[in-house]
Motif scaffolding. Sequence first.
Motif, PDB file in Angstrom:
ATOM      1  N   GLU A 339       0.774  -1.272  -0.019  1.00  0.00           N
ATOM      2  CA  GLU A 339       0.062   0.037  -0.225  1.00  0.00           C
ATOM      3  C   GLU A 339       0.677   1.372  -0.022  1.00  0.00           C
ATOM      4  O   GLU A 339       0.607   2.315  -0.588  1.00  0.00           O
ATOM      5  N   ALA A 340       2.078   1.079   0.801  1.00  0.00           N
ATOM      6  CA  ALA A 340       2.994   2.564   0.651  1.00  0.00           C
ATOM      7  C   ALA A 340       3.365   2.651  -0.352  1.00  0.00           C
ATOM      8  O   ALA A 340       3.447   3.781  -0.922  1.00  0.00           O
ATOM      9  N   LEU A 341       3.873   1.554  -1.221  1.00  0.00           N
ATOM     10  CA  LEU A 341       4.582   1.653  -2.477  1.00  0.00           C
ATOM     11  C   LEU A 341       3.675   2.428  -3.318  1.00  0.00           C
ATOM     12  O   LEU A 341       3.990   3.308  -4.361  1.00  0.00           O
ATOM     13  N   ALA A 342       2.326   1.627  -3.184  1.00  0.00           N
ATOM     14  CA  ALA A 342       1.237   2.328  -4.367  1.00  0.00           C
ATOM     15  C   ALA A 342       0.894   3.990  -4.008  1.00  0.00           C
ATOM     16  O   ALA A 342       0.958   4.682  -5.049  1.00  0.00           O
ATOM     17  N   CYS A 343       0.739   4.065  -2.505  1.00  0.00           N
ATOM     18  CA  CYS A 343       0.685   5.565  -2.426  1.00  0.00           C
ATOM     19  C   CYS A 343       1.856   6.377  -2.892  1.00  0.00           C
ATOM     20  O   CYS A 343       1.581   7.562  -3.634  1.00  0.00           O
ATOM     21  N   ALA A 344       3.169   5.935  -2.684  1.00  0.00           N
ATOM     22  CA  ALA A 344       4.252   6.797  -3.131  1.00  0.00           C
ATOM     23  C   ALA A 344       4.240   6.962  -4.423  1.00  0.00           C
ATOM     24  O   ALA A 344       4.701   8.054  -5.089  1.00  0.00           O
ATOM     25  N   GLU A 345       4.017   6.017  -5.378  1.00  0.00           N
ATOM     26  CA  GLU A 345       3.986   5.856  -6.847  1.00  0.00           C
ATOM     27  C   GLU A 345       3.032   7.089  -7.180  1.00  0.00           C
ATOM     28  O   GLU A 345       3.097   7.566  -8.180  1.00  0.00           O
ATOM     29  N   ARG A 346       1.698   7.068  -6.587  1.00  0.00           N
ATOM     30  CA  ARG A 346       0.730   7.853  -6.703  1.00  0.00           C
ATOM     31  C   ARG A 346       1.326   9.282  -6.622  1.00  0.00           C
ATOM     32  O   ARG A 346       1.014  10.241  -7.606  1.00  0.00           O
ATOM     33  N   ILE A 347       1.833   9.455  -5.705  1.00  0.00           N
ATOM     34  CA  ILE A 347       2.532  11.071  -5.230  1.00  0.00           C
ATOM     35  C   ILE A 347       3.349  11.229  -6.295  1.00  0.00           C
ATOM     36  O   ILE A 347       3.319  12.484  -6.948  1.00  0.00           O
ATOM     37  N   ARG A 348       4.370  10.453  -6.950  1.00  0.00           N
ATOM     38  CA  ARG A 348       5.206  10.769  -7.825  1.00  0.00           C
ATOM     39  C   ARG A 348       4.677  10.945  -9.203  1.00  0.00           C
ATOM     40  O   ARG A 348       4.949  11.907  -9.782  1.00  0.00           O
ATOM     41  N   ALA A 349       3.597  10.335  -9.501  1.00  0.00           N
ATOM     42  CA  ALA A 349       3.087  10.250 -10.943  1.00  0.00           C
ATOM     43  C   ALA A 349       2.294  11.716 -10.898  1.00  0.00           C
ATOM     44  O   ALA A 349       2.307  12.479 -11.880  1.00  0.00           O
ATOM     45  N   LEU A 350       1.456  11.896  -9.695  1.00  0.00           N
ATOM     46  CA  LEU A 350       0.881  13.101  -9.829  1.00  0.00           C
ATOM     47  C   LEU A 350       1.584  14.478  -9.802  1.00  0.00           C
ATOM     48  O   LEU A 350       1.436  15.268 -10.542  1.00  0.00           O
ATOM     49  N   VAL A 351       2.874  14.487  -9.248  1.00  0.00           N
ATOM     50  CA  VAL A 351       3.880  15.553  -9.162  1.00  0.00           C
ATOM     51  C   VAL A 351       4.166  15.668 -10.463  1.00  0.00           C
ATOM     52  O   VAL A 351       4.389  16.750 -11.286  1.00  0.00           O
ATOM     53  N   PRO A 408      16.378  -5.192   0.696  1.00  0.00           N
ATOM     54  CA  PRO A 408      17.219  -5.658  -0.264  1.00  0.00           C
ATOM     55  C   PRO A 408      16.309  -5.997  -1.467  1.00  0.00           C
ATOM     56  O   PRO A 408      16.909  -5.740  -2.462  1.00  0.00           O
ATOM     57  N   SER A 409      15.230  -6.852  -1.087  1.00  0.00           N
ATOM     58  CA  SER A 409      14.587  -7.254  -2.341  1.00  0.00           C
ATOM     59  C   SER A 409      13.186  -6.613  -2.590  1.00  0.00           C
ATOM     60  O   SER A 409      12.575  -7.627  -3.356  1.00  0.00           O
ATOM     61  N   GLY A 410      13.248  -5.666  -2.167  1.00  0.00           N
ATOM     62  CA  GLY A 410      11.976  -4.876  -2.380  1.00  0.00           C
ATOM     63  C   GLY A 410      11.802  -4.599  -3.711  1.00  0.00           C
ATOM     64  O   GLY A 410      12.519  -4.134  -4.397  1.00  0.00           O
ATOM     65  N   PRO A 411      10.451  -4.444  -4.071  1.00  0.00           N
ATOM     66  CA  PRO A 411      10.071  -4.014  -5.519  1.00  0.00           C
ATOM     67  C   PRO A 411      10.521  -2.525  -5.568  1.00  0.00           C
ATOM     68  O   PRO A 411      10.517  -1.711  -4.813  1.00  0.00           O
ATOM     69  N   VAL A 412      10.653  -2.126  -6.779  1.00  0.00           N
ATOM     70  CA  VAL A 412      10.911  -0.854  -7.200  1.00  0.00           C
ATOM     71  C   VAL A 412      10.077  -0.343  -8.286  1.00  0.00           C
ATOM     72  O   VAL A 412       9.547  -1.019  -9.227  1.00  0.00           O
ATOM     73  N   PHE A 413       9.713   0.921  -8.275  1.00  0.00           N
ATOM     74  CA  PHE A 413       8.720   1.263  -9.188  1.00  0.00           C
ATOM     75  C   PHE A 413       9.504   2.525 -10.147  1.00  0.00           C
ATOM     76  O   PHE A 413       9.487   3.528  -9.810  1.00  0.00           O
ATOM     77  N   PRO A 414      10.118   1.957 -11.086  1.00  0.00           N
ATOM     78  CA  PRO A 414      10.781   2.997 -12.100  1.00  0.00           C
ATOM     79  C   PRO A 414       9.854   3.794 -12.730  1.00  0.00           C
ATOM     80  O   PRO A 414       8.752   3.520 -13.037  1.00  0.00           O
ATOM     81  N   ALA A 415      10.105   5.173 -12.939  1.00  0.00           N
ATOM     82  CA  ALA A 415       9.427   6.128 -13.656  1.00  0.00           C
ATOM     83  C   ALA A 415       9.204   5.753 -15.194  1.00  0.00           C
ATOM     84  O   ALA A 415      10.446   5.185 -15.664  1.00  0.00           O
TER      85      ALA A 415
END
Length: 418
Positions: A339-351, A408-415
């Motif tokens: 959920e945190a990654l989805a929210c952070a990605e939402r912020i990144r995309a909106l900005v 270490p193995s966490g997912p990454v949301f590349p732009a």
Amino acid sequence: MPDYTALAQRACAARAAAAACLSRNAGRHGGGVSGGVRASAAVARRRALALLAPLRRRLDAEDERAFGESIDRSLEALLPVLGPAFGLVVVLFGFWDVWIDPVPAGPTLQVRLALVLAGALGYGRFPLGWTVFARCVLVYGTHAGAMVAAAAMLDGGLALALPGIAASMFPLALVEPRPRRCLAAILPPALLLAALAAWTLPPKLVVNSLFLFALALALACAVAQTQGRLRREAFLAQKALLHAWRHDSLSGAMSRSYLTETAMRDLILARRHGRPLAVAMLDIDHFKRVNDCYGHEAGDAAIRVLVATCNAAMRGSDYVGRIGGEEFVCVMPETDAAEALACAERIRALVEAQRLPVAGGTLRFTVSLGVCVLDARHPDWDALLREADGALYQAKSGGRNRVVLAAPSGPVFPAENS
Ligand SMILES: Nc1nc2c(ncn2[C@@H]2O[C@H](COP(=O)(O)OP(=O)(O)OP(=O)(O)O)[C@@H](O)[C@H]2O)c(=O)[nH]1
């Protein structure tokens, strides 16, 4: 070029309509002389209210409720101290009864004791469990009532005891600065005083006593009013100070100290109940360039937009604070990694999607985010923040405009366009 003739005609028509409306109203309200008298009375009332305005410091409904709660809290703290002190004074006045007239002094002491003991039920929250205002009315009513009743049993005692009875209103006016409530507490013993004075005193003394009592009552109300105004002003100043301490004046985000205080409490709660909690640390990319190309005002506007975007993208229970120049931290209680990654990605995309009109063009900017979820590796808030900072560093060094999870193995949301 405006058509001045048409404008003048419209103005004349509006004036005629207003005059017709005024004369209709005057007719409806009696018109003529009485309408004029009413209008001047309304003007006089408005002027009187304007003169009294500094005394009638008004708060909006929400502030008035909070102010009332603060008065109730201070009353709650004072009642167990002032109540017994008042009771002691009332009982000790039994010596005065002996000095004035020793014969009925025994019965007056019994009256004093009985009423003070009844009122003592209101000193604390228990045993009655009433609101603090109801207990205040009970304590003041019984104690002042005991003074009135005991004085009335002595020959001419009411007239002699009047200064003492009147003086008891002033401490009340200081601790209960809401005039209506103050009056509500004073009213029962005041009515008792009026009734017993009319019964026991000669007519001239009744008038004299009631006049003096009314004078003292008016003064006590003025004290309550002034006290209320001062305390409302202090309340507003305290609120403004608290707001300034808690918020960043530029962006409206939480200040670093308030964010830390709030987050540490949420962190303890999350750990205690085994609930997830996530933080996202974010930083505007190449912000120096934004300032250099578009100026500091545009940079400030970008900061405000970023905070507004975070607030729009997060849940109502999440919050964002400013921890440095263009560095912010979003705290998300009850939020797991996905959920945190989805929210952070939402912020990144909106900005990234923002187009900010500024002097000299349209400003576009991006943010990098480092996300971290609370687990056993984080003994405290600083450790959690350190790890989010590490993830933010990875996002920056990985090309910016991206979200990185601190694992270490966490997912990454590349732009998409980075
Ligand atoms: N307009 C404005 N600028 C600020 C404010 N606070 C800090 N800054 C500017 O933010 C810039 C931060 O720049 P750097 O720390 O070098 O980072 P950056 O240019 O964003 O580069 P990266 O973070 O590596 O992408 C500096 O130029 C500061 O003057 C502020 O409140 N308003």
